[in-house]
Design a protein around this motif. Structure first.
Motif, mmCIF file in Angstrom:
data_model
loop_
_atom_site.group_PDB
_atom_site.id
_atom_site.type_symbol
_atom_site.label_atom_id
_atom_site.label_comp_id
_atom_site.label_asym_id
_atom_site.label_seq_id
_atom_site.Cartn_x
_atom_site.Cartn_y
_atom_site.Cartn_z
ATOM 1 N N MET A 1 0.833 -1.210 0.000
ATOM 2 C CA MET A 1 0.000 0.000 0.000
ATOM 3 C C MET A 1 0.869 1.263 0.000
ATOM 4 S SD MET A 1 -2.416 2.139 0.264
ATOM 5 C CE MET A 1 -3.884 1.187 0.121
ATOM 6 N N ILE A 2 1.776 1.375 1.002
ATOM 7 C CA ILE A 2 2.690 2.530 1.049
ATOM 8 C C ILE A 2 4.122 2.011 0.952
ATOM 9 C CG2 ILE A 2 3.491 4.520 2.373
ATOM 10 C CD1 ILE A 2 0.806 4.539 3.813
ATOM 11 N N THR A 3 4.843 2.509 -0.031
ATOM 12 C CA THR A 3 6.238 2.119 -0.227
ATOM 13 C C THR A 3 7.113 3.365 -0.184
ATOM 14 O OG1 THR A 3 5.605 0.248 -1.622
ATOM 15 C CG2 THR A 3 7.883 0.991 -1.756
ATOM 16 N N ILE A 4 8.047 3.377 0.752
ATOM 17 C CA ILE A 4 9.029 4.459 0.872
ATOM 18 C C ILE A 4 10.393 3.855 0.592
ATOM 19 C CG2 ILE A 4 9.999 6.223 2.397
ATOM 20 C CD1 ILE A 4 7.022 6.617 1.903
ATOM 21 N N GLU A 5 11.090 4.395 -0.388
ATOM 22 C CA GLU A 5 12.401 3.850 -0.742
ATOM 23 C C GLU A 5 13.476 4.931 -0.699
ATOM 24 O OE1 GLU A 5 12.267 1.912 -4.498
ATOM 25 O OE2 GLU A 5 10.669 0.505 -3.931
ATOM 26 N N GLN A 6 14.467 4.711 0.158
ATOM 27 C CA GLN A 6 15.649 5.575 0.262
ATOM 28 C C GLN A 6 15.269 7.055 0.272
ATOM 29 O OE1 GLN A 6 17.760 3.815 -3.169
ATOM 30 N NE2 GLN A 6 19.253 3.006 -1.695
ATOM 31 N N LEU A 7 14.293 7.383 1.106
ATOM 32 C CA LEU A 7 13.771 8.752 1.154
ATOM 33 C C LEU A 7 14.625 9.622 2.071
ATOM 34 C CD1 LEU A 7 10.116 9.846 1.209
ATOM 35 C CD2 LEU A 7 11.649 10.814 2.910
ATOM 36 N N ASP B 1 3.200 6.650 -7.925
ATOM 37 C CA ASP B 1 4.425 7.367 -7.561
ATOM 38 C C ASP B 1 4.089 8.847 -7.405
ATOM 39 O OD1 ASP B 1 6.883 8.521 -7.262
ATOM 40 O OD2 ASP B 1 7.751 7.718 -9.113
ATOM 41 N N LEU B 2 3.944 9.298 -6.158
ATOM 42 C CA LEU B 2 3.515 10.674 -5.911
ATOM 43 C C LEU B 2 4.535 11.693 -6.402
ATOM 44 C CD1 LEU B 2 1.888 10.510 -2.346
ATOM 45 C CD2 LEU B 2 0.866 10.071 -4.586
ATOM 46 N N GLY C 1 14.456 10.069 -3.256
ATOM 47 C CA GLY C 1 13.751 8.866 -2.859
ATOM 48 C C GLY C 1 12.425 8.702 -3.573
ATOM 49 N N ILE C 2 11.707 7.657 -3.202
ATOM 50 C CA ILE C 2 10.459 7.298 -3.862
ATOM 51 C C ILE C 2 9.345 7.189 -2.820
ATOM 52 C CG2 ILE C 2 9.250 5.452 -5.128
ATOM 53 C CD1 ILE C 2 11.948 4.763 -6.420
#
Length: 347
Positions: free
Chosen positions: A1-7, A68-69, A60-61
């Motif tokens: 649902m929520i993906t945060i990558e290297q933010l 992808d916001l 980040g993502i």
């Protein structure tokens, strides 16, 4: 649902750079309640605002429900935010509007007609238990009631995600419990994914399925709430847990003790077994419980006990070996030798 990558989020001011969020990666599942805990300045609120791009990440993502916001135009982002509700510590209600009008206002901005706005707002006030307060103004409400209005307003556009920024920190303990219970009910009934920012580990223990601990912009530990409480690894995590389950033995008691003091964590089905009584029956030792509690996290038992064991040293050591065989977490806080030294110093 929520993906945060290297933010990451870096602020630049007067030639200096300040890191608010530092290379954070998180995955939050559909329909879960996820807690992010940390002290003031840890970066948790900045991370939350980055999730709906109220704060634009430096790098980040951010993906919510596969979108992808960071790649959206301003118009597309405004539309995407309609599926992301948000509540705050300070409520942010319009004091000149009634409770009903406060809830309906969120729908007006989305272009919903007057009659439909009113109907939806009335339904939401029933959901949060404030249908009898529809025509009152925020100044006439308690803190808990104001937060219920904020929750109803955040749900107006049928969001898939609800972001909560210190939503209970301004409330007393009883009101906090009622708001957390409401969030749990909303999570179950609507299948809503909830992300909860807090500095209170009790809040995490009460309703979160999983959690992450933040320090200086980084995630230092994450996992299921039960595992975090049962098997904390980071020192900050252990300090947070001590605010909820404190098993510190006073120094005066340690000085008085002439035995071996053991801390044991009993998890899952073992928490319902007679570990302590079996230990005393099968070993020629005496046991004195200095501290003990069985708690329930995610409907699973978690027992923690501190015991003083006395008797022949070799028999005590065999008893501790038995504990190690049965339990994953056993720590000797003070052995009999240390106790003898403490007594000598005291004399």
């Amino acid at each position: 649902m929520i993906t945060i990558e290297q933010l990451s989020k870096v602020y630049h001011s007067k030639g200096k750079s300040v890191i608010g969020v530092d290379d954070v990666t998180l995955n939050i599942d559909q329909g879960e309640i996820y807690g992010i805990v940390g002290y003031s300045g840890a970066g948790k609120s900045t991370l939350l605002r980055c999730m709906n791009v109220l704060e634009r990440p430096t790098s980040g993502i951010v993906r919510i429900d596969g979108i992808d916001l960071m790649s959206l135009s301003p118009k597309e982002l405004r539309k995407a935010r309609q599926s992301i509700g948000m509540i705050f510590q300070g409520f942010h209600l319009a004091m000149s509007k009634t409770v009903l009008e406060n809830v309906a206002f969120a729908l007006k901005a989305s272009g919903v007609g007057r009659k439909e706005r009113r109907k939806r707002a009335e339904e939401l006030l029933v959901l949060v238990g404030l249908d009898d307060k529809a025509n009152q103004y925020p100044a006439q409400l308690s803190g808990g009631q104001k937060q219920r209005v904020s929750i109803a307003r955040a749900l107006a556009n049928n969001p898939k995600v609800l972001l909560c920024d210190e939503a209970t920190s301004a409330l007393d303990p009883n009101t906090t419990k009622s708001i957390l219970k409401l969030l749990q009910e909303i999570n179950r009934e609507l299948g809503l994914t909830i992300v909860l920012i807090t500095h209170e580990m009790e809040v995490v223990k009460e309703i979160c399925d999983r959690c992450a601990v933040m320090e200086e912009g980084r995630i230092v530990e994450q996992g299921s709430t039960y595992d975090i409480f049962a098997y904390p690894e980071n020192e900050l995590t252990k300090r947070f847990i001590q605010t909820v389950i404190d098993f510190q033995i006073p120094e005066e008691q340690l000085v008085k003790s002439q035995g071996t003091i053991v801390h044991m964590t009993i998890t899952g089905e073992l928490a319902g077994e007679s570990i302590v009584s079996d230990l005393l029956q099968h070993h020629d030792i005496r046991g004195n419980i200095l501290h003990g509690k069985i708690d329930y996290i995610q409907n699973q038992a978690l027992g923690m006990f501190v015991m003083e064991l006395t008797g022949d040293r070799s028999e005590v050591e065999r008893a501790i070996g038995t504990l190690h065989d049965k339990l994953e977490e056993v720590e000797v806080l003070q052995d009999a030798g240390t106790a003898d030294q403490s007594m000598a110093r005291a004399e």
